[in-house]
Design an enzyme around this catalytic site. Structure first.
Site, PDB file in Angstrom:
ATOM      1  N   TRP A   1       0.830  -1.214   0.000  1.00 19.76           N
ATOM      2  CA  TRP A   1       0.000   0.000   0.000  1.00 19.76           C
ATOM      3  C   TRP A   1       0.856   1.252   0.000  1.00 19.76           C
ATOM      4  CZ3 TRP A   1      -4.301  -0.539  -2.172  1.00 19.76           C
ATOM      5  CH2 TRP A   1      -5.066  -1.703  -1.992  1.00 19.76           C
TER       6      TRP A   1
ATOM      7  N   LYS B   1     -12.397  -2.077   6.163  1.00 17.34           N
ATOM      8  CA  LYS B   1     -11.554  -3.015   6.893  1.00 17.34           C
ATOM      9  C   LYS B   1     -12.036  -3.145   8.340  1.00 17.34           C
ATOM     10  CE  LYS B   1      -9.204  -2.994   3.105  1.00 17.34           C
ATOM     11  NZ  LYS B   1      -8.010  -2.244   2.805  1.00 17.34           N
TER      12      LYS B   1
ATOM     13  N   ASP C   1      -1.916   6.379   6.345  1.00 16.61           N
ATOM     14  CA  ASP C   1      -2.980   5.521   5.828  1.00 16.61           C
ATOM     15  C   ASP C   1      -3.322   4.467   6.883  1.00 16.61           C
ATOM     16  OD1 ASP C   1      -4.588   3.694   4.573  1.00 16.61           O
ATOM     17  OD2 ASP C   1      -3.213   3.283   2.903  1.00 16.61           O
TER      18      ASP C   1
HETATM   19  C1  LIG Z   1      -7.480  -1.656   1.517  1.00 13.84           C
HETATM   20  C2  LIG Z   1      -6.413  -0.653   1.662  1.00 13.84           C
HETATM   21  C3  LIG Z   1      -6.282   0.402   0.732  1.00 13.84           C
HETATM   22  C4  LIG Z   1      -7.173   0.556  -0.468  1.00 13.84           C
HETATM   23  O1  LIG Z   1      -8.421   0.942  -0.076  1.00 13.84           O
HETATM   24  P1  LIG Z   1      -9.561   1.327  -1.148  1.00 13.84           P
HETATM   25  O2  LIG Z   1     -10.682   1.729  -0.263  1.00 13.84           O
HETATM   26  O3  LIG Z   1      -9.830   0.085  -1.948  1.00 13.84           O
HETATM   27  O4  LIG Z   1      -9.037   2.420  -1.993  1.00 13.84           O
HETATM   28  C5  LIG Z   1      -5.273   1.320   0.947  1.00 13.84           C
HETATM   29  N1  LIG Z   1      -4.448   1.228   1.997  1.00 13.84           N
HETATM   30  C6  LIG Z   1      -4.545   0.233   2.903  1.00 13.84           C
HETATM   31  C7  LIG Z   1      -3.598   0.184   4.059  1.00 13.84           C
HETATM   32  C8  LIG Z   1      -5.536  -0.734   2.761  1.00 13.84           C
HETATM   33  O5  LIG Z   1      -5.644  -1.723   3.664  1.00 13.84           O
END
Ligand SMILES: *Cc1c(COP(=O)(O)O)cnc(C)c1O
Length: 359
Positions: free
Chosen positions: A102, A195, A171
């Site tokens: 990511w 998540k 993030d």
């Molecule tokens: C799932 C995830 C993403 C992507 O998320 P989207 O909502 O599909 O854009 C980005 N960063 C992390 C750490 C993730 O777990």
């Protein structure tokens, strides 16, 4: 029949109590005569849902008064662009840590907007650890440092917040609300909801007020944090149903005792699973123990031919979605807030039984 335990990395398991409440309120939200899905986002019913959700999130995370809480769309991936567009503030450079899949995506998006300095990189060791803080090479002219506290695919989590002297952009998609967090240490925190927070379609952003209002030229209206903050995340139609479900999750978290209680529970769940893996002499987790994720636990079997029978037998035992990410292989158990300790215990019991039969 109890529902199976779902170890999906995302969209992921939600608390059963939340799903039950949504079901009970589906056709008629609290005497309004409407489903939440059918309400105007500007009507008093939905406004009360939205305000309650924000208040509960602020309480859970103890969000300082000089931070805005935004309920956006576009997922964490959209934040990969919004962060540089909003946070560069006339500077042309930003620091990024490259600690997993990511991080890499965030970096390649940021390169469209600025010069990216990779301050630390663990790709050479397959993203199984995080370089020590003393080894980072930060750029003194960087506008912010971006990192990924929990790498969902690689199962790598930084358990402390780094000190860097410039705004941190992070993030938190797969770890926000899993334990207490000092929001005041960050410039911006973002997380896709699917998540650990609620359904897909909602992205939570916490942003320090003074960092807003300095977008680069040409920034689309919807990608300007200041616009979204000014309009209470309702410049256009927000993801109303996902916002409502996230609000139910926040209430559920408060009823569980808040984030301190969740943190203890999550650590106990992770300890149980890692100890079982390490003691087995059969299963393996490749991550440096100091950086093992509490939320996403990748593991391999001694031979990849066992993967298919493992997944099939797990499914029969009521343990779903254990397949690892396509880029990593093997298995991955995601054990977010909604996964009870009993679910992890079931997985550990199944793993021991599988090893007996196939080891
Ligand atoms: C799932 C995830 C993403 C992507 O998320 P989207 O909502 O599909 O854009 C980005 N960063 C992390 C750490 C993730 O777990």
């Amino acid at each position: 029949m109890p529902r199976p335990y779902n170890f999906s990395a995302g969209p992921a398991m939600l608390p059963e109590a939340v799903l039950e409440q949504a079901k009970a309120e589906m056709l008629d939200w609290r005497g309004s005569g409407m489903s939440v899905m059918e309400m105007s986002h500007r009507g008093k019913e939905f406004v009360s849902i939205a305000e309650q959700a924000e208040a509960d999130l602020r309480e859970l995370l103890d969000v300082p008064a000089n931070y805005k809480v935004l309920f956006l769309q576009g997922g964490a991936s959209n934040q990969f662009a919004m962060v540089p567009m909003n946070l560069l503030r006339g500077k042309g450079k930003a620091d990024y840590l490259n600690t997993g899949q990511w991080s890499k995506k965030a970096i390649s998006e940021a390169r469209k907007f600025c010069q990216v300095n990779i301050a630390a990189n663990s790709e050479a060791v397959n993203f199984t650890t995080v370089p020590a803080r003393e080894t980072w090479t930060c750029d003194p002219e960087a506008a912010y440092l971006h990192y990924t506290p929990n790498e969902t695919i690689n199962g790598v989590e930084m358990h402390t917040v780094p000190e860097v002297g410039i705004p941190l952009a992070a993030d938190f998609s797969s770890t926000l609300l899993s334990r207490p967090l000092d929001v005041g240490k960050f410039g911006v925190i973002y997380a896709g909801a699917q998540k650990n927070i609620g359904p897909a379609g909602l992205t939570i952003v916490l942003i320090r007020e003074d960092l807003m209002g300095h977008t680069i030229a040409g920034t689309p209206t919807l990608l300007d944090y200041a616009v979204m903050a000014k309009d209470g995340s309702m410049y256009n139609t927000p993801p109303t149903y996902a916002w409502y479900i996230a609000g139910l999750v926040f209430q559920w978290l408060k009823a569980q005792g808040g984030l301190a209680a969740m943190g203890e529970r999550n650590q106990a769940k992770a300890d149980l699973l890692y100890q079982a893996i390490d003691a087995s002499g059969f299963y393996q987790n490749p991550v440096d123990p100091a950086y093992r994720s509490w939320m996403n636990v990748p593991f391999t079997l001694p031979d990849a031919v066992l993967d298919k029978p493992f997944l099939a037998e797990a499914k029969s035992a009521g343990l779903l979605t254990l397949s690892g990410h396509r880029s990593v292989g093997g298995m991955r158990a995601s054990i977010y807030n909604a996964m009870p300790l009993a679910g992890v215990q079931s997985l550990v019991d199944f793993m021991a039984d599988f090893q007996k039969r196939h080891g």
